[in-house]
Each structure stands twice: as C-alpha cells, then as structure tokens.
Design a protein around this motif. Structure first.
Motif, PDB file in Angstrom:
ATOM      1  N   LEU A   1     -12.078  -7.166  18.091  1.00 34.17           N
ATOM      2  CA  LEU A   1     -12.205  -5.588  18.066  1.00 34.17           C
ATOM      3  C   LEU A   1     -11.257  -4.586  19.220  1.00 34.17           C
ATOM      4  CD1 LEU A   1     -13.570  -2.884  17.629  1.00 34.17           C
ATOM      5  CD2 LEU A   1     -15.106  -3.779  19.696  1.00 34.17           C
ATOM      6  N   GLU A   2     -10.309  -5.629  20.019  1.00 34.77           N
ATOM      7  CA  GLU A   2      -9.374  -5.063  20.832  1.00 34.77           C
ATOM      8  C   GLU A   2      -8.214  -4.720  20.639  1.00 34.77           C
ATOM      9  OE1 GLU A   2      -8.932  -7.070  24.508  1.00 34.77           O
ATOM     10  OE2 GLU A   2     -10.928  -6.895  25.163  1.00 34.77           O
ATOM     11  N   ASP A   3      -7.843  -5.716  19.652  1.00 32.24           N
ATOM     12  CA  ASP A   3      -7.038  -5.413  18.328  1.00 32.24           C
ATOM     13  C   ASP A   3      -6.799  -4.455  16.818  1.00 32.24           C
ATOM     14  OD1 ASP A   3      -5.442  -7.135  19.938  1.00 32.24           O
ATOM     15  OD2 ASP A   3      -6.859  -8.353  19.691  1.00 32.24           O
ATOM     16  N   SER A   4      -8.665  -3.694  16.898  1.00 27.32           N
ATOM     17  CA  SER A   4      -8.156  -3.293  15.494  1.00 27.32           C
ATOM     18  C   SER A   4      -8.042  -1.912  14.883  1.00 27.32           C
ATOM     19  CB  SER A   4     -10.196  -3.506  15.440  1.00 27.32           C
ATOM     20  OG  SER A   4     -10.555  -2.523  16.418  1.00 27.32           O
ATOM     21  N   VAL A   5      -7.631  -1.064  16.136  1.00 21.05           N
ATOM     22  CA  VAL A   5      -7.001  -0.001  16.210  1.00 21.05           C
ATOM     23  C   VAL A   5      -4.931  -0.398  15.939  1.00 21.05           C
ATOM     24  CG1 VAL A   5      -6.129   2.156  17.392  1.00 21.05           C
ATOM     25  CG2 VAL A   5      -8.415   1.626  17.394  1.00 21.05           C
ATOM     26  N   GLU A   6      -4.690  -1.267  16.878  1.00 15.65           N
ATOM     27  CA  GLU A   6      -3.377  -1.401  16.363  1.00 15.65           C
ATOM     28  C   GLU A   6      -3.384  -2.274  15.019  1.00 15.65           C
ATOM     29  OE1 GLU A   6       0.666  -4.161  18.564  1.00 15.65           O
ATOM     30  OE2 GLU A   6      -1.396  -3.830  19.503  1.00 15.65           O
ATOM     31  N   ALA A   7      -3.949  -2.785  14.743  1.00 22.78           N
ATOM     32  CA  ALA A   7      -4.147  -3.767  13.486  1.00 22.78           C
ATOM     33  C   ALA A   7      -4.061  -2.356  12.217  1.00 22.78           C
ATOM     34  CB  ALA A   7      -5.256  -4.630  12.956  1.00 22.78           C
ATOM     35  N   ALA A   8      -4.747  -2.160  12.299  1.00 23.20           N
ATOM     36  CA  ALA A   8      -4.817  -0.526  11.693  1.00 23.20           C
ATOM     37  C   ALA A   8      -3.700   0.393  11.651  1.00 23.20           C
ATOM     38  CB  ALA A   8      -5.807  -0.375  11.584  1.00 23.20           C
ATOM     39  N   LEU A   9      -3.288   0.978  12.651  1.00 22.32           N
ATOM     40  CA  LEU A   9      -2.172   1.515  12.560  1.00 22.32           C
ATOM     41  C   LEU A   9      -0.782   0.812  12.158  1.00 22.32           C
ATOM     42  CD1 LEU A   9      -2.479   3.147  15.950  1.00 22.32           C
ATOM     43  CD2 LEU A   9      -2.444   4.048  13.943  1.00 22.32           C
ATOM     44  N   ALA A  10      -0.981  -0.610  12.113  1.00 25.09           N
ATOM     45  CA  ALA A  10       0.759  -1.696  11.572  1.00 25.09           C
ATOM     46  C   ALA A  10      -0.079  -1.229  10.084  1.00 25.09           C
ATOM     47  CB  ALA A  10       0.249  -2.843  12.248  1.00 25.09           C
ATOM     48  N   LEU A  11      -0.916  -1.525   9.642  1.00 25.68           N
ATOM     49  CA  LEU A  11      -1.095  -1.284   7.892  1.00 25.68           C
ATOM     50  C   LEU A  11      -0.947  -0.059   7.657  1.00 25.68           C
ATOM     51  CD1 LEU A  11      -4.159  -3.950   8.353  1.00 25.68           C
ATOM     52  CD2 LEU A  11      -1.571  -4.363   7.225  1.00 25.68           C
ATOM     53  N   HIS A  12      -1.154   0.757   8.345  1.00 25.32           N
ATOM     54  CA  HIS A  12      -1.166   2.004   7.744  1.00 25.32           C
ATOM     55  C   HIS A  12       0.149   2.551   7.878  1.00 25.32           C
ATOM     56  CE1 HIS A  12      -1.609   6.860   6.694  1.00 25.32           C
ATOM     57  NE2 HIS A  12      -0.953   6.266   7.683  1.00 25.32           N
ATOM     58  N   SER A  13       1.648   2.167   8.640  1.00 22.93           N
ATOM     59  CA  SER A  13       2.637   1.924   8.881  1.00 22.93           C
ATOM     60  C   SER A  13       2.900   1.832   8.279  1.00 22.93           C
ATOM     61  CB  SER A  13       2.422   1.393  10.178  1.00 22.93           C
ATOM     62  OG  SER A  13       4.418   2.038  10.069  1.00 22.93           O
ATOM     63  N   ALA A  14       3.051   0.792   7.545  1.00 23.25           N
ATOM     64  CA  ALA A  14       3.417  -0.347   6.298  1.00 23.25           C
ATOM     65  C   ALA A  14       3.431   0.457   5.306  1.00 23.25           C
ATOM     66  CB  ALA A  14       2.793  -1.530   5.905  1.00 23.25           C
ATOM     67  N   LEU A  15       2.044   1.809   4.585  1.00 22.63           N
ATOM     68  CA  LEU A  15       1.542   1.595   3.843  1.00 22.63           C
ATOM     69  C   LEU A  15       2.540   3.386   3.423  1.00 22.63           C
ATOM     70  CD1 LEU A  15      -0.486   2.791   1.124  1.00 22.63           C
ATOM     71  CD2 LEU A  15      -1.756   2.924   2.942  1.00 22.63           C
ATOM     72  N   SER A  16       2.765   3.671   4.660  1.00 22.47           N
ATOM     73  CA  SER A  16       3.663   5.028   4.348  1.00 22.47           C
ATOM     74  C   SER A  16       5.188   5.249   4.304  1.00 22.47           C
ATOM     75  CB  SER A  16       2.593   6.180   5.817  1.00 22.47           C
ATOM     76  OG  SER A  16       2.744   5.393   7.083  1.00 22.47           O
ATOM     77  N   ASP A  17       5.542   3.575   5.181  1.00 26.86           N
ATOM     78  CA  ASP A  17       6.495   3.577   4.455  1.00 26.86           C
ATOM     79  C   ASP A  17       7.563   3.780   3.534  1.00 26.86           C
ATOM     80  OD1 ASP A  17       9.697   2.995   5.025  1.00 26.86           O
ATOM     81  OD2 ASP A  17       9.174   1.183   6.090  1.00 26.86           O
ATOM     82  N   THR A  18       7.924   4.953   3.706  1.00 22.69           N
ATOM     83  CA  THR A  18       8.846   5.338   2.196  1.00 22.69           C
ATOM     84  C   THR A  18       9.904   4.745   1.969  1.00 22.69           C
ATOM     85  OG1 THR A  18      10.170   7.206   3.213  1.00 22.69           O
ATOM     86  CG2 THR A  18       7.978   7.828   2.103  1.00 22.69           C
ATOM     87  N   SER A  19      10.336   3.986   2.661  1.00 25.21           N
ATOM     88  CA  SER A  19      11.798   3.262   2.541  1.00 25.21           C
ATOM     89  C   SER A  19      11.170   1.957   1.643  1.00 25.21           C
ATOM     90  CB  SER A  19      12.783   2.941   4.215  1.00 25.21           C
ATOM     91  OG  SER A  19      11.992   2.442   4.591  1.00 25.21           O
ATOM     92  N   THR A  20      10.194   1.340   1.887  1.00 24.67           N
ATOM     93  CA  THR A  20       9.594   0.613   0.977  1.00 24.67           C
ATOM     94  C   THR A  20       8.965   0.500  -0.039  1.00 24.67           C
ATOM     95  OG1 THR A  20       7.821   0.020   2.625  1.00 24.67           O
ATOM     96  CG2 THR A  20       9.880  -0.801   3.391  1.00 24.67           C
ATOM     97  N   ALA A  21       8.411  -0.519  -0.623  1.00 25.26           N
ATOM     98  CA  ALA A  21       7.587  -0.421  -1.870  1.00 25.26           C
ATOM     99  C   ALA A  21       6.399  -1.488  -2.221  1.00 25.26           C
ATOM    100  CB  ALA A  21       8.327  -0.394  -3.344  1.00 25.26           C
ATOM    101  N   ALA A  22       7.192  -2.280  -0.807  1.00 23.21           N
ATOM    102  CA  ALA A  22       5.312  -2.812  -1.404  1.00 23.21           C
ATOM    103  C   ALA A  22       5.174  -3.168   0.311  1.00 23.21           C
ATOM    104  CB  ALA A  22       5.533  -4.012  -2.419  1.00 23.21           C
ATOM    105  N   THR A  23       3.934  -4.349   0.350  1.00 27.78           N
ATOM    106  CA  THR A  23       3.726  -4.148   2.005  1.00 27.78           C
ATOM    107  C   THR A  23       2.775  -6.281   2.001  1.00 27.78           C
ATOM    108  OG1 THR A  23       2.705  -2.800   2.548  1.00 27.78           O
ATOM    109  CG2 THR A  23       1.667  -4.257   4.021  1.00 27.78           C
ATOM    110  N   LEU A  24       3.886  -7.290   2.602  1.00 28.21           N
ATOM    111  CA  LEU A  24       2.986  -8.864   3.090  1.00 28.21           C
ATOM    112  C   LEU A  24       1.998  -8.832   4.033  1.00 28.21           C
ATOM    113  CD1 LEU A  24       3.774 -11.278   1.528  1.00 28.21           C
ATOM    114  CD2 LEU A  24       5.028 -11.803   3.939  1.00 28.21           C
ATOM    115  N   LEU A  25       1.608  -8.754   3.935  1.00 32.34           N
ATOM    116  CA  LEU A  25       1.056  -9.291   5.421  1.00 32.34           C
ATOM    117  C   LEU A  25       0.697 -10.722   5.897  1.00 32.34           C
ATOM    118  CD1 LEU A  25      -1.571  -8.555   7.513  1.00 32.34           C
ATOM    119  CD2 LEU A  25      -3.437  -8.104   5.629  1.00 32.34           C
ATOM    120  N   ASP A  26       1.510 -11.113   7.129  1.00 35.10           N
ATOM    121  CA  ASP A  26       1.106 -12.160   6.678  1.00 35.10           C
ATOM    122  C   ASP A  26      -0.005 -13.424   8.067  1.00 35.10           C
ATOM    123  OD1 ASP A  26       2.046 -14.597   8.066  1.00 35.10           O
ATOM    124  OD2 ASP A  26       4.555 -14.567   8.247  1.00 35.10           O
ATOM    125  N   LEU A  27      -0.249 -13.683   7.718  1.00 36.68           N
ATOM    126  CA  LEU A  27      -0.950 -14.155   8.848  1.00 36.68           C
ATOM    127  C   LEU A  27      -1.564 -15.497   8.846  1.00 36.68           C
ATOM    128  CD1 LEU A  27      -4.789 -13.181   6.964  1.00 36.68           C
ATOM    129  CD2 LEU A  27      -3.478 -11.728   8.648  1.00 36.68           C
TER     130      LEU A  27
END
Length: 134
Positions: free
Chosen positions: A27-53
C-alpha cells in the motif's frame, strides 16, 4: 526516472517504456507504482509499455489493482502493455488466486516481453502485415 536501486524504476528501451518493480511493494508504494505506469502510458516518445515483475518478491492486492487499472488504461489508449517475468512464486500466486494470471499472460522474460511488443506493434501497423491497406 528513478535510480536502478529503487523499488520502482521507469526507463526507456528503444520505443518501449520499461517499468520495473523490485523487492516488496504494498500500500505504501501504490501511488508511486500507479504514477510510474501512468508516466509510461503518457510518454509520447514511446509506443508501448513493458511491466517487468521479474525482480518483485512480494505484492499485496494494491499492486493487483494498480496493474489491472494500468492494463485498462493502456487498452483504452490502444497502447500495448506486456507484463514480463519470470514471476516469483508469491507474485504468481497472487495473480493465480485472483484469476488474473490469464489476463496478464506474462512473458517468460524481459526479452520475450520486448519481442511480444514488437510483434504486437507490427501486427497493428498498416502495411506491416496486421491490417490491409486501402
């Protein structure tokens, strides 16, 4: 961008935004995780996202929720998001118990995930085999 020693990292590999989750996320990391994924989604210099778990050893239901929301947002934006493993047993169990492992369909490795993204992008580009041109 966050340094490589942090539990959440966003980097770019070619035209792919790579979000890496490491160690234990809750839970402590949920906001940062969501922001990271949103940042990837909105990055116009990229065309896809890889979530490495592959380096994630523990996560609670907040990560599950964050992952599912990111998948939905990427689908709405018509942007590929591929999850890559191999998944740690605890992470695989979290997704399996909740019935979301099949939705995620994780790639076996980061390289396999990047290859899957290349195939997805090629299949959906006019003139590259996925769609007929008029």
């Amino acid at each position: 961008m966050v340094s490589g020693t942090q539990p959440i990292e966003v980097a770019q590999q070619g035209q792919v935004a790579v979000v890496t989750f490491r160690g234990e996320l809750d839970l402590e990391d949920s906001v940062e995780a969501a922001l990271a994924l949103h940042s990837a989604l909105s990055d116009t210099s990229t065309a896809a996202t890889l979530l490495d778990l592959s380096q994630l050893t523990f996560a609670d239901s907040t990560l599950l929720n964050t992952t599912l929301r990111a998948i939905a947002a990427h689908q709405t934006a018509h942007r590929p998001l591929v999850v890559a493993g191999p998944l740690h047993n605890a992470i695989a169990r979290l997704y399996a118990i909740t019935g979301t492992l099949e939705i995620l369909d994780p790639a076996d490795s980061r390289e396999d995930g990047l290859h899957r993204i290349r195939r997805l992008r090629t299949a959906h580009r006019p003139g590259f085999g996925g769609e007929k041109q008029d």
